[in-house]
Scaffold this motif. Structure first.
Motif, PDB file in Angstrom:
ATOM      1  N   ASP A   6       0.798  -1.377  -0.055  1.00 34.73           N
ATOM      2  CA  ASP A   6       0.045   0.044  -0.117  1.00 34.73           C
ATOM      3  C   ASP A   6       0.900   1.365  -0.013  1.00 34.73           C
ATOM      4  OD1 ASP A   6      -2.474   1.470   0.533  1.00 34.73           O
ATOM      5  OD2 ASP A   6      -1.425   1.786   2.708  1.00 34.73           O
ATOM      6  N   ASP A   8      -0.246   4.961   0.925  1.00 32.07           N
ATOM      7  CA  ASP A   8      -0.667   6.055   2.054  1.00 32.07           C
ATOM      8  C   ASP A   8      -0.717   5.443   3.370  1.00 32.07           C
ATOM      9  OD1 ASP A   8      -0.846   8.738   0.896  1.00 32.07           O
ATOM     10  OD2 ASP A   8      -2.166   7.807  -0.426  1.00 32.07           O
ATOM     11  N   GLY A   9      -0.029   5.765   4.223  1.00 29.75           N
ATOM     12  CA  GLY A   9      -0.170   5.067   5.689  1.00 29.75           C
ATOM     13  C   GLY A   9       0.924   4.088   5.840  1.00 29.75           C
ATOM     14  N   THR A  10       1.682   3.658   4.814  1.00 32.31           N
ATOM     15  CA  THR A  10       2.325   2.438   4.837  1.00 32.31           C
ATOM     16  C   THR A  10       3.775   2.908   4.355  1.00 32.31           C
ATOM     17  OG1 THR A  10       0.475   1.060   4.319  1.00 32.31           O
ATOM     18  CG2 THR A  10       2.642   0.059   3.933  1.00 32.31           C
ATOM     19  N   ASP A 171      -2.370  -0.528   5.696  1.00 26.50           N
ATOM     20  CA  ASP A 171      -2.735   0.420   7.020  1.00 26.50           C
ATOM     21  C   ASP A 171      -4.240   0.553   7.002  1.00 26.50           C
ATOM     22  OD1 ASP A 171      -2.868   2.247   4.737  1.00 26.50           O
ATOM     23  OD2 ASP A 171      -3.163   3.730   6.528  1.00 26.50           O
ATOM     24  N   SER A 172      -5.079  -0.019   6.075  1.00 25.02           N
ATOM     25  CA  SER A 172      -6.293   0.236   6.193  1.00 25.02           C
ATOM     26  C   SER A 172      -7.368  -0.657   5.656  1.00 25.02           C
ATOM     27  CB  SER A 172      -6.713   1.878   5.804  1.00 25.02           C
ATOM     28  OG  SER A 172      -7.304   1.527   4.295  1.00 25.02           O
ATOM     29  N   ASN A 174      -9.086  -0.765   3.019  1.00 24.00           N
ATOM     30  CA  ASN A 174      -9.031  -1.214   1.618  1.00 24.00           C
ATOM     31  C   ASN A 174      -7.623  -2.100   1.331  1.00 24.00           C
ATOM     32  OD1 ASN A 174      -6.584   0.618   1.673  1.00 24.00           O
ATOM     33  ND2 ASN A 174      -7.168   1.754  -0.068  1.00 24.00           N
ATOM     34  N   ASP A 175      -6.849  -2.381   2.542  1.00 22.92           N
ATOM     35  CA  ASP A 175      -6.008  -3.436   2.366  1.00 22.92           C
ATOM     36  C   ASP A 175      -6.382  -4.869   2.807  1.00 22.92           C
ATOM     37  OD1 ASP A 175      -3.850  -1.619   1.454  1.00 22.92           O
ATOM     38  OD2 ASP A 175      -4.119  -0.847   3.515  1.00 22.92           O
TER      39      ASP A 175
HETATM   40 MG   LIG Z   1      -3.146   3.178   3.088  1.00 22.77          MG
END
Ligand SMILES: [Mg+2]
Ligand SMILES: O=C(O)COP(=O)(O)O
Length: 222
Positions: A6, A8-10, A171-172, A174-175
């Motif tokens: 991923d 964003d956030g990762t 991280d979310s 959607n993963d």
């Molecule tokens: Mg993400």
């Protein structure tokens, strides 16, 4: 090692800037195969791969668009995206400031700003047979039949691999699709509850440091 990662956030620093952490570049370059699996559009994934210096294999738009081996494919929803936009935002304003670059190159889903009411986005989406994923960066309005997991299956197939050969890191919510299809899955420590529950492992470190921790742990596991 093959990674389904991923963005964003990762791969980001987690300092509020949304910036990529350059210390992920070498680990990304060092593994055999990378498939970037993102809610962002293909041009974002392609730019990331190009500037890191890796092959641009991508699952973009939460699985709606895949790219591998020089070939782009669309997993076009049967549901009524246009109907959603007509009803929810007849003026086309999805909450993004200025020119809407978030949706400009988006072809199979719609991203609504987190400034908007999630309940209202969900209510309208459901009327059009669509579902909403909250990534912590946007509300993604999409077909329930499309997700990053099915995208990973499509890309892995074109590259001649099995999805179970991949290590998924995200991280979310959607993963969760990639976590389900990959052989091993890691949520970084900052991940939302849905992702943490779905992942096999949760890293101790957050954001890009969590990504690096997961890659090092997989390398140690051989
Ligand atoms: Mg993400
Ligand atoms: O932009 C988003 O909403 C999420 O993007 P990501 O899937 O790469 O984390």
């Amino acid at each position: 090692m093959r990674l389904a990662v991923d963005i964003d956030g990762t791969l980001t620093r987690g300092d509020g800037s949304g910036a990529l952490d350059p210390s992920v570049f070498e680990p990304l370059r060092a593994v055999e195969t990378v498939v970037v699996c993102t809610g962002k559009v293909l041009p974002n994934a392609n730019a990331l791969c190009t500037y890191v210096g890796i092959e641009p294999n991508a699952v973009a738009e939460t699985g709606g668009v895949t790219y591998a081996d020089g070939d782009v494919r669309f997993h076009v929803p049967d549901e009524d995206l246009e109907g959603f936009v007509e009803e929810y935002a007849p003026d086309g304003d999805l909450g993004w400031e200025g020119t809407d670059l978030v949706n400009r190159w988006r072809e199979t889903e719609v991203a609504v700003s987190l400034d908007r009411s999630k309940d209202e986005v969900k209510r309208v989406a459901e009327r059009h047979g669509l579902e909403v994923l909250d990534t912590g960066y946007a509300y993604h309005v999409k077909s329930p039949d499309v997700d990053k997991g099915q995208g990973l299956v499509a890309v892995a197939d074109r590259l001649g691999f099995d999805p179970s050969e991949f290590v998924a890191i995200g991280d979310s919510e959607n993963d969760v699709g990639t976590f389900d299809r990959a052989g091993v899955s890691y949520a970084v420590a900052n991940a939302d509850e849905t992702a943490r529950e779905a992942a096999e492992f949760v890293t101790e470190a957050s954001y890009s440091r969590g990504f690096i921790e997961a890659v090092e742990r997989e390398r140690d596991r051989g």
